[in-house]
Scaffold this motif. Structure first.
Motif, short mmCIF file in Angstrom:
data_model
loop_
_atom_site.label_atom_id
_atom_site.label_comp_id
_atom_site.label_asym_id
_atom_site.label_seq_id
_atom_site.Cartn_x
_atom_site.Cartn_y
_atom_site.Cartn_z
N SER A 183 43.89 41.08 39.56
CA SER A 183 43.75 40.57 40.94
C SER A 183 45.07 40.61 41.69
O SER A 183 45.10 40.74 42.90
CB SER A 183 43.27 39.13 40.93
OG SER A 183 42.07 39.00 40.23
N LEU A 190 41.59 42.31 45.22
CA LEU A 190 40.47 41.48 44.78
C LEU A 190 41.01 40.11 44.41
O LEU A 190 42.07 40.00 43.83
CB LEU A 190 39.84 42.11 43.53
CG LEU A 190 39.24 43.49 43.71
CD1 LEU A 190 39.08 44.17 42.36
CD2 LEU A 190 37.91 43.37 44.42
N PHE A 192 39.42 36.92 42.49
CA PHE A 192 38.28 36.22 41.91
C PHE A 192 38.61 34.76 41.66
O PHE A 192 37.82 34.03 41.07
CB PHE A 192 37.87 36.91 40.60
CG PHE A 192 37.52 38.35 40.78
CD1 PHE A 192 36.32 38.71 41.35
CD2 PHE A 192 38.41 39.35 40.39
CE1 PHE A 192 35.99 40.04 41.53
CE2 PHE A 192 38.09 40.68 40.57
CZ PHE A 192 36.87 41.03 41.14
N LYS A 253 32.81 33.00 36.00
CA LYS A 253 33.44 33.85 37.02
C LYS A 253 34.13 35.07 36.41
O LYS A 253 34.27 36.09 37.06
CB LYS A 253 34.35 33.07 37.96
CG LYS A 253 35.48 32.31 37.36
CD LYS A 253 36.20 31.55 38.50
CE LYS A 253 37.25 30.61 37.95
NZ LYS A 253 37.84 29.78 39.00
N ALA A 257 33.18 38.83 37.53
CA ALA A 257 34.24 39.77 37.92
C ALA A 257 34.19 41.02 37.06
O ALA A 257 34.32 42.15 37.55
CB ALA A 257 35.60 39.08 37.81
#
Lengths: 337, 337
Positions: A183, A190, A192, A253, A257
């Motif tokens: 990330s 991105l 997350f 999560k 992802a």
């Protein structure tokens, strides 16, 4: 077999098969000695009448600041963990910095603060150091080497002690570190909201070793992730390891992802988790103790060594039956540590 | 004083004043502990009932192959020497490689051969390691960290033991390593035929310590050269050091090359020499023993600690009288180690 006329590839540093090959066919062969040949996370050596654990790690993570940590925290925790999984109490660290000309002093201060904080928190002293500055373009921002010395508090942990029916325990959820780094990459906008699990495992693991519980072996699933660590273990056994997919703790999560990105969380690096191989009768006892600690609250028995000849890791899934879980070949995500 | 809003400059890694400032004002302040605060070449720490020396060095030398050595030999010898000058017998090394993607496997093999050769020759074991591969452009070919553990064979060597009239002994000629690196640089097509002095000093220095000779302190004049090392010593004293220029052993071809290039050999790094501070009465005894060893054949008493308040190094020259010999400020030659 290594082709000596080839070039070094990123995958040679991924923690996977190519790296194992390079280590075994070049480094281990040329530098052979009985300490090195065990390829432990820390070497266990004699120092006069004492037993000492010695480990080293260079950290080249990119980005150097990420959700849940930074390169300094990672270096301290990573080196501590390499001592702890070898049943050693971390005592002393060295700190060697390679810094790119033009690096921000404030960023350096932030990293050093982090090193100081996590060293103090985990009761290790940074006792010696080195500092190099290289021209712009000769390194990417900052690389950190931490080597560590620990006092061996329990002897005999070894892959060679592992037997069929031993249970495989994972101390917590996987994939967070790798995803946090991903990330944070410039070219992957991105987020997350996933924080690295980067933590020192001293307080989680060392108390276990003082109890009368038969822990055969410990290793932290960093580069190459859980799948690669389990394969490293299996490759030294004459038996297979069977792991049950649904018993592997993964945060929701992280699952989401990974699905979005088409990444398998079993290959994502971690820096605050350990794999323990424990004698069957003591597995629930170990699990109970782990779960009492915040870093072990999601611990789970994820599988066992089965009485089946081979050196494979088998993954039992609810939907697709049993399949061989391969070690990492190409790293989809270099420089996670 | 460090300006926190500045950027890191090459000179912060030169071994000179700016580096000292960065180490003292940032690293030492944040990471303070009594072991680190001594800023020795190796930390001397307690390990249960034993005394242990621990050191670390990252090598970023460019070029990685040079006359008289390569980055692998330099790493092994440099780490050994940091232990030896702290009166420790080198025992164990760690080896951590950061390699640029695309690096030639044959070059890696050559470097590992060199590491293996010099480790064996000097009776140290490489017991633990790490390997990282970074993308093309993220590091310059290869960086090596070696950390080392040694067994302290003599206690009490310390700058604090130095007294007026103590003699300063240099174990051999200076400047060769720096010039060999300079000659090897792509952008300096000069070849003076000068080989690096890169050598391990175990056999030269440790036997001295077993004799009844009062050696106060030892340090190897690497980055920043002899001038900087002498200044590091003087800065911790309440006395000055007086050095006689004509007693400093320098090879004739080094003198010629330095004159041509406008470089002062006193600031050129070395990797096979040591500065010893010895009680006056034992100086000739130490010199005699040093001269018997091939690595000490050019040893010379180059000066003494004088009973004059201050923290300066004074250079007595035949032609220009006495002048203050400053420590290095800006490194004319980065990445010599």
């Amino acid at each position: 077999m290594i082709n000596r006329f080839e070039k070094i590839q990123l995958a040679h540093g991924s923690g996977g098969l190519l790296m194992q090959e390079l280590i075994r066919e070049l480094l281990l062969k040329k530098l052979y000695n009985p300490f090195l040949s065990e390829l432990r996370d820390s070497a266990l050596v004699n120092f006069k009448k004492e037993r000492l654990a010695f480990t080293t790690d260079s950290f080249v993570v990119s980005p150097i600041f990420f959700k849940g940590g930074d390169i300094g925290k990672l270096a301290v925790c990573g080196t501590i963990n390499d001592l702890v999984v070898e049943a050693a109490l971390p005592c002393y660290l060295s700190l060697s910095l390679i810094i790119e000309e033009g690096f921000s002093f404030l960023d350096l201060e932030r990293i050093v603060n982090s090193i100081a904080f996590y060293a103090k928190k985990n009761k290790v002293y940074v006792v010696t150091g080195d500092l190099k500055v290289v021209e712009k373009g000769a390194c990417d921002k900052i690389f950190i080497n931490t080597s560590g010395i620990g006092r061996v508090i329990k002897e005999g942990l070894s892959i060679r002690e592992i037997k069929p029916q031993d249970k495989i325990i994972l101390t917590g959820t996987i994939g967070e570190h790798g995803l946090s780094i991903l990330s944070g990459r410039k070219n992957t906008p991105l987020d997350f909201g996933i924080r690295s699990d980067c933590s020192a495992l001293t307080d989680l693991l060392l108390p276990l070793l003082k109890k009368n519980l038969k822990i055969r072996f410990m290793r932290d699933p960093t580069r190459g992730g859980l799948a690669t660590t389990l394969n490293e273990i299996a490759s030294e056994l004459n038996y297979c390891i069977m792991v049950e997919e649904e018993s592997i703790p993964i945060k929701n999560k992280v699952k989401v992802a990974c699905e979005l990105l088409g990444i398998d969380p079993l290959y994502l690096g971690n820096e605050g988790k350990a794999v323990l191989v424990v004698e069957k009768k003591d597995a629930s006892g170990v699990l109970k103790i782990l779960k009492k600690h915040p870093l072990g609250k999601d611990a789970s028995i994820i599988g066992e060594v089965i009485n089946q000849k081979g050196k494979n890791v088998l993954l039992k899934t609810l939907s697709r039956g049993i399949r061989i879980l391969e070690p990492l070949r190409q790293d989809p995500l270099p420089r996670i540590c």
